[in-house]
Design an enzyme around this catalytic site. Structure first.
Site, short mmCIF file in Angstrom:
data_model
loop_
_atom_site.label_atom_id
_atom_site.label_comp_id
_atom_site.label_asym_id
_atom_site.label_seq_id
_atom_site.Cartn_x
_atom_site.Cartn_y
_atom_site.Cartn_z
N GLU A 231 -51.07 35.00 -5.70
CA GLU A 231 -50.96 36.45 -5.55
C GLU A 231 -51.80 36.97 -4.38
O GLU A 231 -51.43 37.96 -3.74
CB GLU A 231 -51.37 37.15 -6.85
CG GLU A 231 -50.50 36.82 -8.04
CD GLU A 231 -49.02 37.11 -7.81
OE1 GLU A 231 -48.70 38.02 -7.02
OE2 GLU A 231 -48.18 36.40 -8.40
N HIS B 5 -49.69 36.97 -1.28
CA HIS B 5 -48.87 38.19 -1.17
C HIS B 5 -49.74 39.39 -0.75
O HIS B 5 -49.37 40.15 0.13
CB HIS B 5 -48.23 38.51 -2.53
CG HIS B 5 -47.20 37.52 -2.97
ND1 HIS B 5 -46.14 37.11 -2.18
CD2 HIS B 5 -47.04 36.87 -4.17
CE1 HIS B 5 -45.39 36.26 -2.85
NE2 HIS B 5 -45.91 36.09 -4.05
#
Length: 449
Positions: A22, A25
């Site tokens: 994550e 991202h």
């Protein structure tokens, strides 16, 4: 207690990998000018959260089976006019592709770093020397014999049993020849033989054993090394350092002979003769009945073997300088990538049983075992799981990063996005596929208990 340890190991493992994924991202989204609303490790209600100076909420949630990065998005609600240029949907397809690909890329980068670190720190392997070869097995067809050291498989260099495992796993379910470079008593050569479609079992696959290889190990004398608190061994009076010389009058020459006796005698009284401080004494022990995962009931007394030392000549120390370790790290990461891709292909084509698919329970157990095994095993497990996570997220399935990349690529080629109906239909298909996969993996886990 073991369940708690497995859950904690799963939370640690997924926490590390999900955070890295994550963060990929998140990092690229920030640099593409997208406002990130929330960075969550785990799903569900946040247990703890805080905000940074950009207004992004960082949260640790209750269900440690994933995570997400929530970005400002016009599809999820109205966006103030002054913030529209920071919305994910306002960015060109190229930037959205970069953001979607950044998570899997972070997983691959982590794997490269992990293998680089191990290469620089240096690791010591037990050489892959063959102990026994099962009659009629693939190993027997290849021509492997006791005492041979394996140096390469199909031209790929191997220095440990892990390397051998990885290479033969790539050939599961296949026909044709497999070749191995081996040495025996100083002589070096190549052996090869037919695979004949050898494959892994459906329940608890053990590549080496199913290929027909038992690794060589030094003689293990029947000397007690650890005694569990409150176990049958301690209650009976057995002590650390006791050398078992006989059970029920039958001589015991190795630890494995002793284990066999105990396993086969649940809740049966055994007359154990031990040597302690130069003299022999007889001790009555009744092994506790214990159920294994296979359903078999075995005897268990709560005693471990005294640590053994591997001879120096079978140990291989592998280490590299910081620069020399870089290509090694990429090579290890590629080997993991190739193995994962081959496994997916073989499951799709039927060469590998889908029952080998694992879910959170199996991952938790393997994670707990790797954590307890030490730094090297845990880092290798993390690296391999990170590569697998990266590959799975790149599959062209709606819901996954790969599916989003496909949508944005089509938009870039067409000059306009797919219709909302088409995207919604793909989303339903993707959700159905992922849920089916998750349920099947969990079912496999439960069948292994």
């Amino acid at each position: 207690m073991q369940i708690i340890e497995s859950v904690l190991a799963l939370a640690l493992t997924l926490g590390i990998l999900v955070t890295l994924h994550e963060y990929g991202h998140f990092w690229v989204a920030r640099r593409c000018g997208v406002k990130v609303l929330r960075f969550s490790v785990g799903f569900g209600k946040p247990l703890y959260s805080w905000y940074d100076r950009h207004g992004t909420e960082f949260a640790i949630a209750a269900i440690p089976l994933g995570g997400y990065v929530k970005m400002l998005d016009e599809r999820e609600g109205p966006v103030p006019e002054e913030l529209k240029d920071q919305a994910f949907t306002s960015k060109p397809p190229s930037r959205r592709i970069a953001i979607a690909a950044a998570g899997p890329l972070a997983n691959f980068i982590f794997a490269v770093f992990a293998y680089w670190l191990l290469s620089v720190v240096g690791v010591t392997h037990v050489a892959p020397i063959v102990g026994q070869v099962a009659d009629g097995s693939a190993a027997a067809r290849v021509g492997l014999q006791e005492g041979m050291e394996i140096h390469s498989v199909d031209g790929h260099r191997v220095s440990s049993w892990r390397d051998v495992n990885m290479r033969i796993l790539e050939r599961t379910g296949e026909q044709g020849l497999i070749s191995m470079e081996v040495s025996d008593g100083g002589a070096r050569g190549t052996v090869r033989g037919e695979l004949a479609g050898w494959s892994l079992s459906d329940d608890t696959p053990n590549p080496l054993a199913e290929f027909g290889i038992t690794p060589w190990r030094p003689a293990v004398p029947p000397v007690l090394g650890q005694i569990s608190e409150g176990g049958r061994a301690q209650v009976a009076g057995l002590q650390t350092g006791d050398r078992v010389v006989a059970v029920n009058g039958e001589p015991i020459s190795s630890w494995f002979d002793l284990v066999e006796f105990i396993r086969n005698a649940p809740e049966q009284t055994l007359q154990v003769t031990v040597k302690r401080n130069g003299s022999e004494r007889s001790i009555r022990v009744m092994p506790e009945a214990k159920s294994e995962e296979s359903g078999e009931t075995i005897g268990f007394i709560g005693a471990g073997v005294e640590a053994i030392s591997w001879p120096d000549e079978v140990l291989r120390e592998v280490s590299y300088g910081p620069f020399a370790a870089i290509p090694v790290a990429f090579s290890e990461t590629w080997a993991d990538t190739r193995l994962t891709l081959v496994a997916i292909k073989k499951m799709v084509t039927g060469l590998l049983s889908p029952t080998n698919l694992s879910g959170p329970i199996t991952i938790a157990r393997v994670a707990e075992a790797s954590v307890s095994s030490g730094f090297e095993d845990f880092v290798r497990f993390l690296a391999y799981l990170s590569v697998s996570l990266g590959i799975l997220n790149l599959l062209p399935v709606p819901v996954l990063d790969g599916g989003h990349i496909v949508y944005y690529t089509i938009e870039a080629l067409r000059g306009k996005p797919l219709s909302e109906q088409a995207q919604a239909f793909g989303l339903r298909i993707g959700m159905a596929m992922i849920l089916t996969l998750m349920v099947f993996a969990l079912y496999n886990d439960l069948m292994r208990l």
